[in-house]
Design an enzyme around this catalytic site. Structure first.
Site, PDB file in Angstrom:
ATOM      1  N   GLU A   1       9.388  -4.022   5.374  1.00  0.00           N
ATOM      2  CA  GLU A   1       9.093  -4.711   6.521  1.00  0.00           C
ATOM      3  C   GLU A   1      10.381  -5.465   6.895  1.00  0.00           C
ATOM      4  OE1 GLU A   1       4.242  -4.174   6.364  1.00  0.00           O
ATOM      5  OE2 GLU A   1       5.257  -5.668   5.557  1.00  0.00           O
TER       6      GLU A   1
ATOM      7  N   THR B   1      -3.581  -8.775  13.857  1.00  0.00           N
ATOM      8  CA  THR B   1      -3.579  -8.671  14.954  1.00  0.00           C
ATOM      9  C   THR B   1      -2.631  -7.732  15.698  1.00  0.00           C
ATOM     10  OG1 THR B   1      -2.080 -10.460  15.378  1.00  0.00           O
ATOM     11  CG2 THR B   1      -4.440 -11.313  15.230  1.00  0.00           C
TER      12      THR B   1
ATOM     13  N   THR C   1       0.879  -1.255   0.014  1.00  0.00           N
ATOM     14  CA  THR C   1      -0.082   0.103  -0.124  1.00  0.00           C
ATOM     15  C   THR C   1       0.939   1.171  -0.104  1.00  0.00           C
ATOM     16  OG1 THR C   1      -0.084  -0.043   2.419  1.00  0.00           O
ATOM     17  CG2 THR C   1      -2.130  -1.110   1.184  1.00  0.00           C
TER      18      THR C   1
ATOM     19  N   ASN D   1       4.216  -9.679   8.868  1.00  0.00           N
ATOM     20  CA  ASN D   1       2.971 -10.173   7.932  1.00  0.00           C
ATOM     21  C   ASN D   1       2.164 -11.312   8.635  1.00  0.00           C
ATOM     22  OD1 ASN D   1       2.931  -8.450   5.640  1.00  0.00           O
ATOM     23  ND2 ASN D   1       4.986  -8.567   5.817  1.00  0.00           N
TER      24      ASN D   1
END
Length: 358
Positions: free
Chosen positions: A232, A358, A147, A353
């Site tokens: 990430e 959560t 994104t 990921n």
């Protein structure tokens, strides 16, 4: 005036659809964005919620709704909590400021470790203008226009055609040349807005246009590289340059290397395993055997015309242990060249990921 580029995904998020269908993309005056929820795969409700965001922002800044772009980023497939968002938009009206670009860059972060923003003064032949830009993105990054969101503001005066031309060219040289995980987002959005408040107009095919384009290009490439570096769990950045005689083949091969989990894992481990590169190129160009590919790692040639060549393995292992590693691939022919910047594949990427919702 303004211009925009969006994801080419077959599953477009509601804010992207709303912008494409209901916005004056050449006359945007404001952008409203939320993080934490992508408002993607949310059906008719998602469009309605995006429209509510647009309407609230239009009311907050006093412009027509079609002049407000909407952008979202976060988890896919979860309904947008529209009531608190619209209330928050109206409450934020009192915090709008001419120097709010830094706060905006901070607010759009999700898994980003740090904000990504640029602010520069650009000296044009006709006068000085200001250019600010903010971006977010660390995962789901493989823009094909993740994104990935990017917003650019300038007080220069640009005709809609000039804004569209410059944004399109610069996006191709920046966000189209990076990959974190090879995953095309449902929400990718890049918007350029020009207020003209400086009184300096950038005429088409002028020296002003050239200089402004150079500044925009530098700003977007800087932001794109920050996205790769913030991938990430990323520890290292790779750059692959592919040259040869056929543009589609060169571009396909470069992206295949950048998106290969094997290449990315080798990059993470500091392993100069050039066989991973050869495999990725070959898989991307089926039916070309025997492909006389040349491969260099950190300027050390390891493969010539499809065959291994002797090299100093300990020295090369040391060379690929740094934060940045460069790979070069030569295909038959001359005339075409492209580059892609990419991040490594780490244990942390899997952890982030695996626990994302959560």
């Amino acid at each position: 005036m303004s211009a925009a580029r969006f994801s080419r995904s077959g599953v477009l998020a509601a804010p992207v659809l709303l912008c494409q269908e209901r916005c004056r993309l050449d006359g945007l005056r404001a952008v409203v964005a939320n993080s934490g929820n992508a408002n993607a795969a949310t059906g008719r409700r998602g469009i309605d919620d995006a429209a509510r965001m647009q309407g609230a922002a239009a009311m907050a800044v006093g412009v027509a709704p079609e002049r407000v772009a909407v952008a979202s980023t976060g988890v896919i497939g979860v309904p947008l909590p529209a009531d608190p968002i619209t209330k928050g938009i109206l409450a934020a009206r009192g915090e709008l400021a001419s120097d709010g670009h830094e706060a905006f860059g901070e607010a759009i972060r999700t898994t980003d470790l740090f904000p990504k923003r640029v602010a520069i003064d650009v000296a044009l032949p006709s006068g000085r203008v200001r250019l600010t830009a903010q971006a977010k993105g660390a995962g789901m990054i493989s823009p094909a226009f993740a994104t990935m969101l990017c917003f650019v503001q300038t007080d220069a005066g640009l005709a809609p055609e000039t804004a569209d031309l410059l944004l399109g060219v610069c996006v191709k040289r920046s966000f189209d040349r990076v990959s974190v995980d090879g995953q095309l987002s449902t929400n990718d959005t890049a918007i350029l807005m020009a207020s003209g408040a400086s009184g300096v107009s950038v005429a088409p095919e002028s020296e002003d246009e050239l200089r402004f384009g150079e500044a925009l290009d530098a700003a977007l490439r800087r932001l794109a590289l920050l996205i790769v570096r913030d991938g990430e769990g990323a520890k290292r950045v790779g750059r692959v340059v592919v040259n040869g005689g056929h543009e589609p083949a060169v571009a396909t091969a470069a992206r295949a290397v950048a998106n290969s989990p094997l290449v990315k894992a080798a990059l993470h481990g500091g392993d100069p395993n050039w066989g991973r590169i050869a495999q990725a190129v070959g898989a991307a160009l089926p039916g070309t055997a025997p492909l006389p590919v040349d491969i260099w790692i950190e300027d050390v040639q390891v493969c010539a015309r499809g065959a291994a060549v002797p090299f100093d393995e300990p020295a090369l292992a040391q060379a690929v242990s740094g934060e940045e590693v460069e790979y070069t691939v030569g295909l038959p022919g001359e005339g075409a060249e492209t580059e892609v910047f990419f991040s490594d594949l780490s244990h942390d990427y899997v952890t982030v990921n695996a626990e994302y919702t959560t």
